[in-house]
Structure formats: structure tokens, C-alpha cells
Design a protein around this motif. Structure first.
Motif, PDB file in Angstrom:
ATOM      1  N   ALA A 185      24.071 -10.561 -13.957  1.00 32.77           N
ATOM      2  CA  ALA A 185      23.930  -9.984 -13.171  1.00 32.77           C
ATOM      3  C   ALA A 185      24.138  -8.699 -13.409  1.00 32.77           C
ATOM      4  CB  ALA A 185      23.812 -10.593 -11.757  1.00 32.77           C
ATOM      5  N   PRO A 186      23.424  -7.328 -13.047  1.00 33.87           N
ATOM      6  CA  PRO A 186      24.062  -5.931 -13.037  1.00 33.87           C
ATOM      7  C   PRO A 186      24.975  -6.194 -12.402  1.00 33.87           C
ATOM      8  CG  PRO A 186      21.599  -6.462 -12.526  1.00 33.87           C
ATOM      9  CD  PRO A 186      22.446  -7.598 -12.325  1.00 33.87           C
ATOM     10  N   GLY A 187      26.193  -5.599 -13.764  1.00 33.83           N
ATOM     11  CA  GLY A 187      27.615  -5.371 -12.113  1.00 33.83           C
ATOM     12  C   GLY A 187      29.169  -4.665 -13.708  1.00 33.83           C
ATOM     13  N   LEU A 188      29.738  -5.443 -12.992  1.00 33.13           N
ATOM     14  CA  LEU A 188      31.046  -5.000 -13.692  1.00 33.13           C
ATOM     15  C   LEU A 188      31.662  -5.689 -14.001  1.00 33.13           C
ATOM     16  CD1 LEU A 188      33.210  -1.930 -14.203  1.00 33.13           C
ATOM     17  CD2 LEU A 188      33.654  -3.070 -11.674  1.00 33.13           C
ATOM     18  N   LEU A 189      32.575  -5.931 -14.641  1.00 31.58           N
ATOM     19  CA  LEU A 189      33.774  -6.287 -15.442  1.00 31.58           C
ATOM     20  C   LEU A 189      35.164  -5.089 -15.177  1.00 31.58           C
ATOM     21  CD1 LEU A 189      35.406  -9.079 -16.462  1.00 31.58           C
ATOM     22  CD2 LEU A 189      34.849  -8.180 -19.100  1.00 31.58           C
ATOM     23  N   PHE A 190      35.545  -5.514 -14.326  1.00 29.09           N
ATOM     24  CA  PHE A 190      36.925  -4.220 -14.090  1.00 29.09           C
ATOM     25  C   PHE A 190      38.416  -4.980 -14.750  1.00 29.09           C
ATOM     26  CE2 PHE A 190      40.621  -4.303 -11.158  1.00 29.09           C
ATOM     27  CZ  PHE A 190      40.924  -2.855 -10.883  1.00 29.09           C
ATOM     28  N   ILE A 191      38.772  -4.427 -15.371  1.00 32.00           N
ATOM     29  CA  ILE A 191      39.571  -4.724 -16.097  1.00 32.00           C
ATOM     30  C   ILE A 191      40.578  -3.612 -15.586  1.00 32.00           C
ATOM     31  CG2 ILE A 191      40.388  -5.384 -17.929  1.00 32.00           C
ATOM     32  CD1 ILE A 191      37.994  -5.765 -19.309  1.00 32.00           C
ATOM     33  N   SER A 192      41.539  -3.472 -15.370  1.00 31.10           N
ATOM     34  CA  SER A 192      42.997  -2.946 -15.337  1.00 31.10           C
ATOM     35  C   SER A 192      44.284  -2.972 -15.680  1.00 31.10           C
ATOM     36  CB  SER A 192      43.570  -3.024 -13.571  1.00 31.10           C
ATOM     37  OG  SER A 192      43.632  -4.071 -13.001  1.00 31.10           O
TER      38      SER A 192
END
Length: 386
Positions: free
Chosen positions: A328-335
Motif C-alpha cells: 500500500a502507499p506508505g513508508l519504510l521507516f528506517i532509523s
């Protein structure tokens, strides 16, 4: 209730899939990201500069300084009978061959600016030492809809390159090298958006919600030594801790807000990125600034206030997040940070009243110890798994 997926077959595990990804970097929050220096626009004649795979730190965290446009993250488990030391040693040798362009499994592709970053999950870290950084699992938070197979994991392989064709090809080579010693849990592709200037020598991408993302983070070497890299114990020195969270974004619902309402969610102007308290795009928000009638210029539930490191009482995160359009449209958040608390305390504070979180749903999550750097004399993972 979490859905239970059937584990992938060996064939699916080695399957080379293309990456169809959305343009633009989606932000979970402006103050969570790290701005990148300006990079030249791509051209047909441009040849990406190779990134050294060896050194004190693994490539793909702060090198190259400007994050590549494409990413593939693969999360897997180690088979019960497999030993992490030999596996990591072999993966390190494969990384050296891939980035040098000498591995025939690249199928003739130039490695360009390919980087591969490897991390190990809490279960494996605990086998080396229960008190080591990275031995603690990521806790659960609200607004999660995570299937069991997409929570946690033993191994992270993060592959980045400007050339999207390199990602599935490199992944297939690394997974082929691992063979039956690993079993894939989930994978996610993503792409960064175009960078825009935010300060002298620094740029940041605009995200799918329309806002400039990447204004706050540990930019200098001193800030990165303080907030990013692990100083010890010796087994992990030079490594860092990563958090991955795949999020779906409610784009249509956010777009239904007025521009002023959207800006109140973030605490910054949508067109310029300037904090609602004034200044420049690179200025930190003045959280105490008020209107003549006593209202905060930056709303009490604005993201830049709730996720502000000073307000939370933690260090800065270095973020290399990528936008997605599947599932789905979104974000792969990597910190990346040298204390897991930097992330958990921030999200705990956001959980109470951050105006941005209601537009997000987390569908996968894990934390990993990113191993220290390596070379041929000091194999990948050798400081932790002898």
C-alpha cells in the motif's frame, strides 16, 4: 487480529522480484529524519561513484552521504542448526565481490554505488551476550496491524543503489549464498524522492504528504559519534542499532484537510518547510513561541513538537527512509541510533497525542544490531560471533 501467513517456499525465497515503488519519500515525521547533501541530477552519462564496502562502519548508513534512490530490505530467520559466524563471514565475502563487480551472479551489471548493510536481530545478539546493545526486542505500540511473520527477525540485509536493477539481483546472490541456512520472513522495496535545498550544502526530499522531510538529524561527525555509533563494548563498537517500520499512509484522508490543517499536523509550512514559529527551513522550531493571545505557534500536538529530541530527552536519529506503493502507499521507516530508547521513548511520547500518527498504520516492524565494519582480515560479524 494478526493474520497468519504461510511461510514462503524455498523457490519463493530465492525468487528475484522487481521493485515497483512510489516516487517521493514518505515521512513519519520531519524531526525524525536526517537531511542529505545535494546530489547532482542523474543523466544518461552519469556513472555512480563506487562506495567502499570496508571500513570502521558498514556502508549504507552514513555512506554514501546522500542516500541512494532505491532500497530493498530483506528480513529473514536463521535455521535452528545454522551457525551465525560462518554465514556472516560468507555474506561479507559475497558483499565484497558484489560491490567490486566480480561476482558472476551480478549478470554483467555494473555495481555502481551498490551498498549492502547487514544486521542481526535480538535473538542472535542474546546468544553472544544478553546485556549487549541490540539484545532487546522492539516493543509493541498502538496503531499496529502486524502479521506474526512480519514482526521481528534474525537477519537484515539492506541493499541500496541508484540502479534499481541491482537490488533484486544482489538479493538473489546473497540469498543463494545463504542457502537453506536462512528462511525469509518479509521484504520491502522503496524509493527516495527528489531532494530540495534546506541549507548550505544540505538537501532533503519532499514526502508523499507534500512536506519537506529530512531537516533534523545528526549531521556532523561529532553528532554521529554522540548519537549514532556504538562506542562499546568492543564486540559491537562501530556498529549501530536499526529500527524498521513499514507503514501505510492515509493519503486521501490527509489530502482532505485544508493546507492550514495539514501544516498544523506537522508544525511546518508545506511549501517552504519553515517552522510555524518562524525562521528558516533549517531553523529548529521555537516550541515556546506564542501568538499575542497566548496560543502556541507550533500546536501542542504537532509532530515537530511531539517528536522533538530535546522535548523527549533523547539523542537524534539518523533516518534513511523510503517510500513504498506495495502492499500500500506508505513508508519504510528506517532509523539508526546508538540507543534503542531514542526510538522507543520518542514513539511512546508521540503515541499519546501526535497529530500525524492517526494517518499511519504500521504493518511490519523489527530492530537489528547493525554489525561493525569489516574487511578481509576482520570478517563480517567476527567480533560478535567467533
Amino acid at each position: 487480529m494478526d493474520r497468519v501467513d504461510r511461510p514462503p517456499s524455498r523457490r519463493a525465497f530465492l525468487d528475484v522480484t522487481g521493485a515497483t515503488v512510489a516516487a517521493g519519500l514518505v515521512a513519519s515525521g520531519c524531526s525524525w529524519d536526517s537531511a542529505e547533501p545535494r546530489r547532482p541530477a542523474p543523466s544518461a552519462a552519469a556513472v555512480p561513484t563506487r562506495v567502499p564496502a570496508t571500513g570502521r562502519h558498514q556502508a549504507g548508513v552514513t555512506s554514501p552521504r546522500s542516500a541512494q534512490r532505491n532500497l530493498l530490505a530483506v528480513v529473514a530467520d536463521l535455521a535452528t542448526a545454522a551457525s551465525p559466524g560462518p554465514l556472516l563471514d560468507e555474506l561479507g565475502e559475497t558483499i565484497l565481490a558484489l560491490t567490486a563487480g566480480s561476482d558472476p551472479r551480478l549478470l554483467g551489471l555494473s555495481p555502481g554505488d551498490l551498498t549492502v548493510t547487514v544486521g542481526v536481530g535480538p535473538r542472535l545478539v542474546r546468544t553472544a551476550g544478553a546485556s549487549l546493545p541490540g539484545a532487546v526486542d522492539l516493543p509493541r505500540f498502538s496503531r499496529e496491524r502486524i502479521a506474526p511473520r512480519e514482526r521481528g527477525g534474525d537477519l537484515l540485509i539492506q541493499i541500496c543503489a541508484d540502479d534499481a536493477l541491482l537490488l533484486p539481483t544482489a538479493a538473489a546472490a546473497l540469498l543463494d549464498q545463504a542457502g537453506d541456512r536462512v528462511r525469509e520472513r518479509w521484504r520491502q522495496s522503496g524509493r527516495r524522492g527528489t531532494d530540495v535545498p534546506v541549507a548550505e550544502g544540505r538537501t532533503a526530499p519532499r514526502n508523499l504528504l507534500g512536506f519537506i522531510d529530512g531537516i533534523v538529524g545528526p549531521h556532523t561527525d561529532a553528532e554521529q559519534e554522540r548519537d549514532l555509533w556504538l562506542a562499546g563494548p568492543p564486540a559491537v563498537a562501530g556498529g549501530t542499532l536499526a529500527v524498521l517500520r513499514r507503514m501505510e499512509l492515509a493519503l486521501t484522508r490527509f489530502a482532505a484537510l485544508t493546507v492550514a490543517e495539514q501544516e498544523a499536523v506537522f508544525g511546518r509550512r508545506r511549501d517552504s518547510g519553515v517552522p510555524l514559529s518562524g525562521g528558516t527551513v533549517a531553523s529548529g522550531p521555537e516550541l515556546g513561541a506564542k501568538t499575542p493571545d497566548g496560543r502556541y505557534l507550533v500546536p501542542v500536538d504537532a509532530h515537530v513538537r511531539r517528536a522533538n529530541p530535546t522535548a523527549v530527552g533523547v539523542g537524534h536519529m539518523l533516518r534513511r527512509s523510503y517510500s513504498t506503493d506495495e502492499p500500500a502507499p506508505g513508508l519504510l521507516f528506517i532509523s539508526f541510533q546508538n540507543e534503542l530508547r531514542t526510538f522507543t521513548a520518542t514513539l511512546t511520547r508521540m503515541d499519546t497525542s501526535d497529530a500525524l500518527l492517526p494517518f499511519t498504520t504500521t504493518t511490519a516492524g523489527a530492530t537489528f544490531l547493525i554489525l561493525p565494519g569489516f574487511d578481509r582480515q576482520h570478517p563480517l560479524g567476527s567480533t560478535l560471533f567467533r
